[in-house]
Write an enzyme that holds these catalytic residues in place. Structure first.
Site, PDB file in Angstrom:
ATOM      1  N   GLU A  29      -3.582  45.592 -28.564  1.00 54.37           N
ATOM      2  CA  GLU A  29      -2.700  47.064 -28.887  1.00 54.37           C
ATOM      3  C   GLU A  29      -2.906  47.892 -27.754  1.00 54.37           C
ATOM      4  O   GLU A  29      -3.260  49.235 -28.224  1.00 54.37           O
ATOM      5  CB  GLU A  29      -2.980  47.422 -30.316  1.00 54.37           C
ATOM      6  CG  GLU A  29      -2.610  46.382 -31.234  1.00 54.37           C
ATOM      7  CD  GLU A  29      -2.729  46.870 -32.619  1.00 54.37           C
ATOM      8  OE1 GLU A  29      -2.073  46.126 -33.626  1.00 54.37           O
ATOM      9  OE2 GLU A  29      -3.120  48.085 -32.928  1.00 54.37           O
ATOM     10  N   GLU A  37      -2.663  39.376 -35.678  1.00 46.91           N
ATOM     11  CA  GLU A  37      -3.050  40.076 -36.641  1.00 46.91           C
ATOM     12  C   GLU A  37      -1.579  40.012 -37.619  1.00 46.91           C
ATOM     13  O   GLU A  37      -0.727  40.355 -36.962  1.00 46.91           O
ATOM     14  CB  GLU A  37      -3.158  41.584 -36.446  1.00 46.91           C
ATOM     15  CG  GLU A  37      -4.671  41.902 -35.856  1.00 46.91           C
ATOM     16  CD  GLU A  37      -5.149  43.190 -35.560  1.00 46.91           C
ATOM     17  OE1 GLU A  37      -4.379  44.149 -36.144  1.00 46.91           O
ATOM     18  OE2 GLU A  37      -5.704  43.615 -34.561  1.00 46.91           O
TER      19      GLU A  37
END
Length: 457
Positions: free
Chosen positions: A164, A360
């Site tokens: 991320e 995720e």
């Protein structure tokens, strides 16, 4: 039965700074999180800092067995840059021993390690030189990446460079949730570009070294849904998508930046400093696969007021609070599983159907002890329902031809979460903060049965 592809990767994800503990021990140098906690502990939930976390440094052998107990076949974690190269140059032998033993233990339990290199844990020695604002960070990261490939390449098939990256850009330079917690859009753009170049140089080193395995990047992708089909709202959604998703996804997969993004940055005097060969290097070093983190959609509308040149993302788009949303009240996040199908189709249709996996997906809930039964097991049916709904949409995308090869939840054992500490729990195993004891939740049993079937009932 909704069956998933053969050899599908079923697992969970965490990171070194959120799980290992021993934050100041065994030769590790401080990261920005260690120093920020030292400077401003009051910013952290219940003064819960990064020193101890879930203590996997001491518990990885038993934890690998616990993964085997619920039949996980893969696990994503990260290497701590500050542990492996405490000064950026000198290899810490204790770290090499720890990580090699850790990865061996995963293999011994039938668990494939997927290893990420950076999960928001900027070394303090580099932060003092400007962190990602400094071009020096690009070469420093490339050296660290190549060191990892050389030391652990025989144990790791799947590497990722960043988790991320947009998060350390926006949280550190726009919204104040990560150190240095400043608000500067111009710096944020430069930080993003240096991050992309650090990623690119790591991929280049991996390919030049002819290491076995594959290399990718993990991005948090939230599809952008406009409030309406008005020209203004559609433009806001387009800009939100360009800035938050395509800014990293396009160079990583396609080797180019979107022209509309370049035009937007130029129009707002936000173009970063670029060296001569940078764009060519990006073009020549695409990834082998993508990890996609998905929790919530992005709903946007046209901003009410606009600064020009822009001084924040709010000059491009504003959040739209959809009145019909289903919400997780503990995180304040909308639950919208349908977006996972949209992600699958986006990858298939716009990104050459590159191999990808859900890196995720999960549901954080506070005070889970409320749901503990007489045997001491947490009855987290809400988490099971969340996963079922998202897996139904993922399966729909795979059936439509999207090249997804795995699904990882956040997380295996309840882990430390930055400024939020242990406020919200995500794990298949409950962590007792008093003694590090792990206790299986109902969702762990359900996940084992899902893996055994390789499909949804």
């Amino acid at each position: 039965m909704k069956k998933f592809p053969e050899h599908f990767l079923w697992g969970a994800a965490t990171s070194a700074p959120q799980s290992e503990g021993h934050g100041s021990l065994n030769g590790k140098s401080p990261s920005t999180w260690d120093k920020w906690y030292e400077i401003n502990p009051e910013k952290f939930q219940k003064n819960q800092g990064p020193e101890h976390t879930s203590n996997m440094y001491e518990n990885y052998i038993e934890d690998a067995k616990r993964m085997n107990d619920i039949h996980m076949n893969s696990f994503r974690t990260s290497i701590a840059w500050t542990r492996l190269l405490p000064d950026g140059k000198t290899i810490n032998p204790e770290a090499v021993t720890f990580y090699r033993n850790y990865f061996h233990e995963l293999h011994s339990n039938g668990v494939k390690p997927i290893i990420n290199l950076f999960h928001f844990d900027m070394p303090w020695w580099l932060m003092e030189k400007g962190g990602w604002e400094s071009r020096e960070s690009v070469d420093a990261f490339a050296f660290y990446a190549e060191t990892c490939f050389e030391l652990f390449g025989d144990l790791v098939e799947y590497w990722t460079t960043f988790n991320e990256p947009m998060v350390h850009v926006e949280c550190g330079y726009l919204y104040g949730y990560h150190y240095p917690a400043i608000h500067d859009l111009k710096k944020a753009v430069q930080v993003a570009f240096h991050t992309i170049m650090a990623h690119t140089m790591a991929v280049k080193a991996f390919k030049a070294g002819k290491y076995s395995g594959k290399i990718g990047i993990i991005l948090n992708v939230s599809p952008c849904y406009p409030k309406s089909h008005s020209t203004e709202d559609l433009r806001a959604a387009e800009l939100a998508d360009l800035l938050n998703t395509k800014s990293f996804l396009d160079p990583a997969v396609l080797g180019i930046f979107p022209q509309k993004l370049i035009e937007c940055l130029a129009d707002n005097q936000l173009l970063p400093k670029v060296e001569v060969q940078d764009l060519h290097l990006i073009q020549m070093n695409p990834v082998d696969f993508i990890g996609m983190n998905y929790y919530q959609p992005r709903r946007v509308q046209a901003p009410a007021t606009v600064n020009h040149p822009a001084v924040s993302p709010a000059d491009f788009y504003e959040h739209y609070d959809w009145p019909d949303k289903k919400i997780n009240p503990y995180r304040g996040w909308e639950i919208y599983p349908e977006a996972l199908y949209d992600v699958a189709m986006m990858i298939k249709d716009q990104y050459n159907n590159i191999p990808w996996f859900v890196s995720e997906n999960g549901m954080g809930v506070a005070d889970e002890e409320r749901f503990m039964d007489q045997t001491g097991m947490i009855q987290d049916d809400y988490r099971i329902e969340f996963m079922i709904e998202h897996l139904q949409q993922l399966h729909k995308g795979i059936e439509a031809g999207s090249n997804c090869f795995g699904y990882h939840t956040w997380t295996f054992v309840d882990c430390w979460s930055w400024l939020n500490g242990y406020n919200n729990r995500y794990g298949f195993y409950r962590l007792d903060l008093e003694n590090d004891q792990r206790t299986l939740k109902k969702s762990g049993i359900w996940f084992k049965e899902l893996i055994d079937r390789n499909g949804l009932l």
